[in-house]
Every structure is written in C-alpha cells, then in structure tokens.
Design a protein around this motif. Structure first.
Motif, PDB file in Angstrom:
ATOM      1  N   CYS A   1       0.734  -1.330   0.036  1.00 29.78           N
ATOM      2  CA  CYS A   1      -0.095  -0.030  -0.013  1.00 29.78           C
ATOM      3  C   CYS A   1       0.876   1.115  -0.047  1.00 29.78           C
ATOM      4  N   LYS A   2       1.866   1.387   1.014  1.00 28.09           N
ATOM      5  CA  LYS A   2       3.001   2.449   0.696  1.00 28.09           C
ATOM      6  C   LYS A   2       3.491   2.712  -0.544  1.00 28.09           C
ATOM      7  N   MET A   3       3.934   1.483  -1.145  1.00 33.22           N
ATOM      8  CA  MET A   3       4.665   1.872  -2.396  1.00 33.22           C
ATOM      9  C   MET A   3       3.718   2.569  -3.388  1.00 33.22           C
ATOM     10  N   ARG A   4       2.462   1.965  -3.337  1.00 37.50           N
ATOM     11  CA  ARG A   4       1.351   2.536  -4.413  1.00 37.50           C
ATOM     12  C   ARG A   4       0.987   3.839  -3.850  1.00 37.50           C
ATOM     13  N   LEU A   5       0.997   4.381  -2.754  1.00 43.61           N
ATOM     14  CA  LEU A   5       0.708   5.562  -2.467  1.00 43.61           C
ATOM     15  C   LEU A   5       1.687   6.337  -2.796  1.00 43.61           C
ATOM     16  N   GLU A   6       3.021   6.031  -2.638  1.00 48.79           N
ATOM     17  CA  GLU A   6       4.185   6.779  -3.022  1.00 48.79           C
ATOM     18  C   GLU A   6       4.252   7.038  -4.478  1.00 48.79           C
ATOM     19  N   LYS A   7       4.104   6.105  -5.183  1.00 49.81           N
ATOM     20  CA  LYS A   7       3.917   6.153  -6.656  1.00 49.81           C
ATOM     21  C   LYS A   7       2.640   7.105  -7.127  1.00 49.81           C
ATOM     22  N   SER A   8       1.654   6.966  -6.522  1.00 53.80           N
ATOM     23  CA  SER A   8       0.605   7.807  -6.711  1.00 53.80           C
ATOM     24  C   SER A   8       0.899   9.442  -6.378  1.00 53.80           C
ATOM     25  N   PHE A   9       1.516   9.535  -5.307  1.00 53.68           N
ATOM     26  CA  PHE A   9       1.859  11.042  -4.860  1.00 53.68           C
ATOM     27  C   PHE A   9       2.861  11.487  -5.793  1.00 53.68           C
ATOM     28  N   GLU A  10       3.923  10.762  -6.389  1.00 47.20           N
ATOM     29  CA  GLU A  10       4.894  11.174  -7.118  1.00 47.20           C
ATOM     30  C   GLU A  10       4.042  11.616  -8.508  1.00 47.20           C
ATOM     31  N   ALA A  11       3.202  10.808  -9.082  1.00 46.16           N
ATOM     32  CA  ALA A  11       2.371  11.005 -10.389  1.00 46.16           C
ATOM     33  C   ALA A  11       1.598  12.324 -10.053  1.00 46.16           C
ATOM     34  N   ILE A  12       0.956  12.461  -9.039  1.00 46.54           N
ATOM     35  CA  ILE A  12       0.087  13.671  -8.622  1.00 46.54           C
ATOM     36  C   ILE A  12       1.000  14.766  -8.614  1.00 46.54           C
ATOM     37  N   ILE A  13       2.072  14.876  -8.008  1.00 47.98           N
ATOM     38  CA  ILE A  13       3.071  16.069  -8.132  1.00 47.98           C
ATOM     39  C   ILE A  13       3.399  16.167  -9.567  1.00 47.98           C
ATOM     40  N   GLU A  14       3.966  15.461 -10.206  1.00 49.11           N
ATOM     41  CA  GLU A  14       4.007  15.598 -11.722  1.00 49.11           C
ATOM     42  C   GLU A  14       3.303  16.231 -12.561  1.00 49.11           C
ATOM     43  N   TYR A  15       1.846  15.769 -12.247  1.00 47.04           N
ATOM     44  CA  TYR A  15       0.721  16.252 -13.030  1.00 47.04           C
ATOM     45  C   TYR A  15       0.365  17.680 -12.448  1.00 47.04           C
ATOM     46  N   VAL A  16       0.546  18.036 -11.270  1.00 44.80           N
ATOM     47  CA  VAL A  16       0.087  19.497 -10.938  1.00 44.80           C
ATOM     48  C   VAL A  16       1.277  20.178 -11.151  1.00 44.80           C
ATOM     49  N   THR A  17       2.403  19.751 -11.286  1.00 42.85           N
ATOM     50  CA  THR A  17       3.554  20.779 -11.817  1.00 42.85           C
ATOM     51  C   THR A  17       3.551  20.901 -13.122  1.00 42.85           C
ATOM     52  N   LYS A  18       2.995  19.932 -13.996  1.00 41.31           N
ATOM     53  CA  LYS A  18       2.883  20.229 -15.368  1.00 41.31           C
ATOM     54  C   LYS A  18       1.615  21.292 -15.673  1.00 41.31           C
ATOM     55  N   ILE A  19       0.591  21.476 -14.902  1.00 43.27           N
ATOM     56  CA  ILE A  19      -0.440  22.250 -15.174  1.00 43.27           C
ATOM     57  C   ILE A  19      -0.088  23.703 -14.517  1.00 43.27           C
ATOM     58  N   ASN A  20       0.293  23.728 -13.316  1.00 42.57           N
ATOM     59  CA  ASN A  20       0.931  25.048 -12.840  1.00 42.57           C
ATOM     60  C   ASN A  20       2.309  25.640 -13.057  1.00 42.57           C
ATOM     61  N   GLY A  21       3.024  24.700 -13.320  1.00 45.46           N
ATOM     62  CA  GLY A  21       4.559  25.159 -13.599  1.00 45.46           C
ATOM     63  C   GLY A  21       5.333  24.673 -12.240  1.00 45.46           C
ATOM     64  N   PRO A  22       6.443  24.731 -12.408  1.00 45.21           N
ATOM     65  CA  PRO A  22       7.389  24.195 -11.100  1.00 45.21           C
ATOM     66  C   PRO A  22       7.314  25.242  -9.734  1.00 45.21           C
ATOM     67  N   ASP A  23       7.049  26.646 -10.144  1.00 43.71           N
ATOM     68  CA  ASP A  23       6.795  27.513  -9.059  1.00 43.71           C
ATOM     69  C   ASP A  23       5.671  27.563  -8.285  1.00 43.71           C
ATOM     70  N   ARG A  24       4.507  26.855  -9.023  1.00 43.60           N
ATOM     71  CA  ARG A  24       3.373  26.832  -8.316  1.00 43.60           C
ATOM     72  C   ARG A  24       2.838  25.395  -8.211  1.00 43.60           C
ATOM     73  N   ALA A  25       3.738  24.452  -8.100  1.00 43.51           N
ATOM     74  CA  ALA A  25       3.344  23.154  -7.868  1.00 43.51           C
ATOM     75  C   ALA A  25       2.555  22.690  -6.793  1.00 43.51           C
ATOM     76  N   GLY A  26       2.383  23.410  -5.854  1.00 40.54           N
ATOM     77  CA  GLY A  26       1.469  23.114  -4.625  1.00 40.54           C
ATOM     78  C   GLY A  26       0.195  23.833  -4.665  1.00 40.54           C
ATOM     79  N   CYS A  27      -0.180  24.685  -5.832  1.00 47.05           N
ATOM     80  CA  CYS A  27      -1.310  25.378  -5.664  1.00 47.05           C
ATOM     81  C   CYS A  27      -2.160  25.181  -7.120  1.00 47.05           C
ATOM     82  N   THR A  28      -3.178  24.659  -6.795  1.00 42.66           N
ATOM     83  CA  THR A  28      -3.985  24.207  -7.861  1.00 42.66           C
ATOM     84  C   THR A  28      -5.413  24.106  -7.695  1.00 42.66           C
ATOM     85  N   ASN A  29      -6.269  24.242  -8.511  1.00 42.07           N
ATOM     86  CA  ASN A  29      -7.843  23.869  -8.413  1.00 42.07           C
ATOM     87  C   ASN A  29      -8.253  22.763  -9.237  1.00 42.07           C
ATOM     88  N   VAL A  30      -7.280  21.546  -9.030  1.00 42.93           N
ATOM     89  CA  VAL A  30      -7.483  20.440  -9.878  1.00 42.93           C
ATOM     90  C   VAL A  30      -8.495  19.593  -8.944  1.00 42.93           C
TER      91      VAL A  30
END
Length: 93
Positions: free
Chosen positions: A64-93
């Motif tokens: 479960c932990k491995m799958r969560l880590e992979k999920s969160f890594e993919a979410i960070i990549e997705y959000v960064t792609k949408i918002n850019g690296p300077d706003r990776a933590g800010c989104t309305n997704v």
C-alpha cells in the motif's frame, strides 16, 4: 485526473461514497483534497468487531505504501505540469 492516478496504482476510487467527505476542507476553506484509505489496505484481520487490537500486515502495508508513493509522485508531476514548477503546490484540480 487525480482519481485516475490512484486507480492506475491499484486503488479503488469512489467520490463521496460510501460517505460524503469534505466537511473539514469546506469548513476551513482550504484548497486541498481529502483522501481516505480503507483499513483493508493494511490491516491483517480485515473484519473489525471480533479482535481487540488489529495487527498491521507488513506485507499489505508495504504494498500500500509503495502504491501511495507512486500515486503522490504522479500527482506532483501532474500538478507541476499544469501549474509550472513555481506553483506546484497551488492548484484547483
């Protein structure tokens, strides 16, 4: 898109089922997401009621932990792609 990421990593995804969530997020007016993890993902005895203290199944938990880590890594990549690296933590997704 985020639900798809969890599904791709082997999680069953449901929005507001079996319980409607989001009270904490709405109450504090936070831009965030709420994730609830079913205890069956990491508890050895998968039925509550008879045991006094359930044991964490290390094999289930590590998977479960491995799958969560992979999920969160993919979410960070997705959000960064949408918002850019300077706003990776800010989104309305």
């Amino acid at each position: 898109a985020i639900a798809d990421i969890f599904a791709q990593n082997g999680f069953t995804v449901a929005k507001n089922a079996p319980f409607k969530g989001g009270h904490i997020i709405k109450h504090h007016k936070a831009k965030s997401m709420q994730i609830e993890l079913n205890y069956r993902s990491y508890i050895a005895c998968r039925r509550f009621g008879n045991e006094e203290r359930p044991e964490i199944d290390k094999t289930l938990w590590n998977d479960c932990k491995m799958r969560l880590e992979k999920s969160f890594e993919a979410i960070i990549e997705y959000v960064t792609k949408i918002n850019g690296p300077d706003r990776a933590g800010c989104t309305n997704v």
